[in-house]
Scaffold this motif. Structure first.
Motif, PDB file in Angstrom:
ATOM      1  N   LYS A  72       0.834  -1.210   0.000  1.00 17.50           N
ATOM      2  CA  LYS A  72       0.000   0.000   0.000  1.00 17.50           C
ATOM      3  C   LYS A  72       0.870   1.261   0.000  1.00 17.50           C
ATOM      4  N   LEU A  73       1.902   1.260   0.838  1.00 16.17           N
ATOM      5  CA  LEU A  73       2.778   2.427   0.939  1.00 16.17           C
ATOM      6  C   LEU A  73       3.534   2.674  -0.360  1.00 16.17           C
ATOM      7  N   GLU A  74       4.093   1.621  -0.939  1.00 16.37           N
ATOM      8  CA  GLU A  74       4.807   1.762  -2.215  1.00 16.37           C
ATOM      9  C   GLU A  74       3.902   2.402  -3.267  1.00 16.37           C
ATOM     10  N   ASN A  75       2.713   1.872  -3.408  1.00 15.71           N
ATOM     11  CA  ASN A  75       1.778   2.403  -4.404  1.00 15.71           C
ATOM     12  C   ASN A  75       1.442   3.862  -4.128  1.00 15.71           C
ATOM     13  N   TRP A  76       1.190   4.195  -2.869  1.00 15.28           N
ATOM     14  CA  TRP A  76       0.838   5.570  -2.517  1.00 15.28           C
ATOM     15  C   TRP A  76       2.005   6.521  -2.801  1.00 15.28           C
ATOM     16  N   LEU A  77       3.221   6.114  -2.428  1.00 19.34           N
ATOM     17  CA  LEU A  77       4.397   6.967  -2.662  1.00 19.34           C
ATOM     18  C   LEU A  77       4.660   7.174  -4.152  1.00 19.34           C
ATOM     19  N   VAL A  78       4.433   6.141  -4.961  1.00 19.23           N
ATOM     20  CA  VAL A  78       4.609   6.266  -6.412  1.00 19.23           C
ATOM     21  C   VAL A  78       3.505   7.141  -7.004  1.00 19.23           C
ATOM     22  N   GLU A  79       2.256   6.866  -6.643  1.00 18.99           N
ATOM     23  CA  GLU A  79       1.124   7.635  -7.176  1.00 18.99           C
ATOM     24  C   GLU A  79       1.226   9.124  -6.848  1.00 18.99           C
ATOM     25  N   ASN A  80       1.774   9.443  -5.677  1.00 14.00           N
ATOM     26  CA  ASN A  80       1.877  10.843  -5.258  1.00 14.00           C
ATOM     27  C   ASN A  80       3.239  11.460  -5.556  1.00 14.00           C
ATOM     28  N   LYS A  81       4.005  10.744  -6.368  1.00 14.11           N
ATOM     29  CA  LYS A  81       5.260  11.231  -6.936  1.00 14.11           C
ATOM     30  C   LYS A  81       6.326  11.598  -5.887  1.00 14.11           C
ATOM     31  N   PHE A  82       6.418  10.739  -4.852  1.00 11.44           N
ATOM     32  CA  PHE A  82       7.519  10.853  -3.896  1.00 11.44           C
ATOM     33  C   PHE A  82       8.692  10.010  -4.364  1.00 11.44           C
ATOM     34  N   ILE A  83       8.377   8.836  -4.935  1.00 11.47           N
ATOM     35  CA  ILE A  83       9.397   7.922  -5.444  1.00 11.47           C
ATOM     36  C   ILE A  83       8.994   7.460  -6.843  1.00 11.47           C
ATOM     37  N   VAL A  84       9.983   6.983  -7.579  1.00 14.27           N
ATOM     38  CA  VAL A  84       9.738   6.421  -8.910  1.00 14.27           C
ATOM     39  C   VAL A  84      10.430   5.066  -8.991  1.00 14.27           C
ATOM     40  N   LYS A  85       9.843   4.179  -9.804  1.00 11.91           N
ATOM     41  CA  LYS A  85      10.476   2.872 -10.017  1.00 11.91           C
ATOM     42  C   LYS A  85      11.767   3.081 -10.803  1.00 11.91           C
ATOM     43  N   HIS A  86      12.769   2.320 -10.418  1.00  6.87           N
ATOM     44  CA  HIS A  86      14.083   2.392 -11.049  1.00  6.87           C
ATOM     45  C   HIS A  86      14.356   1.058 -11.716  1.00  6.87           C
ATOM     46  N   SER A  87      14.752   1.106 -12.970  1.00  9.20           N
ATOM     47  CA  SER A  87      14.999  -0.164 -13.669  1.00  9.20           C
ATOM     48  C   SER A  87      16.452  -0.533 -13.705  1.00  9.20           C
TER      49      SER A  87
END
Length: 87
Positions: A72-87
């Motif tokens: 839940k936290l990962e999704n919320w942080l990504v959706e609210n542009k605090f973090i981005v997925k890194h490939s």
């Protein structure tokens, strides 16, 4: 295991009392507080690690949360542009 980094338009700061890390996203206008769950955790190190890449497992360890809360936290942080997925 997902890898992340701090969003380019997000910033972080360690609380003076080392109780956690404050995050701010310029994109969403939101702020968040990640509470330090470990008395001996070097919160400054966690703050610096956010500028680099970190994993889901790192985040789970820092925050001492279960898999469901982590998801839940990962999704919320990504959706609210605090973090981005890194490939």
């Amino acid at each position: 295991m997902n890898k992340y980094r701090l969003h380019p338009k997000a910033s972080n700061a360690v609380m003076d009392d080392e109780s956690g890390i404050a995050l701010y996203s310029e994109c969403s206008g939101r702020s968040a507080f990640l509470k330090n769950q470990h008395q001996k955790l070097a919160i400054e190190m966690v703050s610096n690690k956010l500028l680099d890449t970190f994993s889901s497992i790192d985040m789970q360890s820092w925050l001492n949360i279960d898999n469901e809360e982590l998801y839940k936290l990962e999704n919320w942080l990504v959706e609210n542009k605090f973090i981005v997925k890194h490939s």
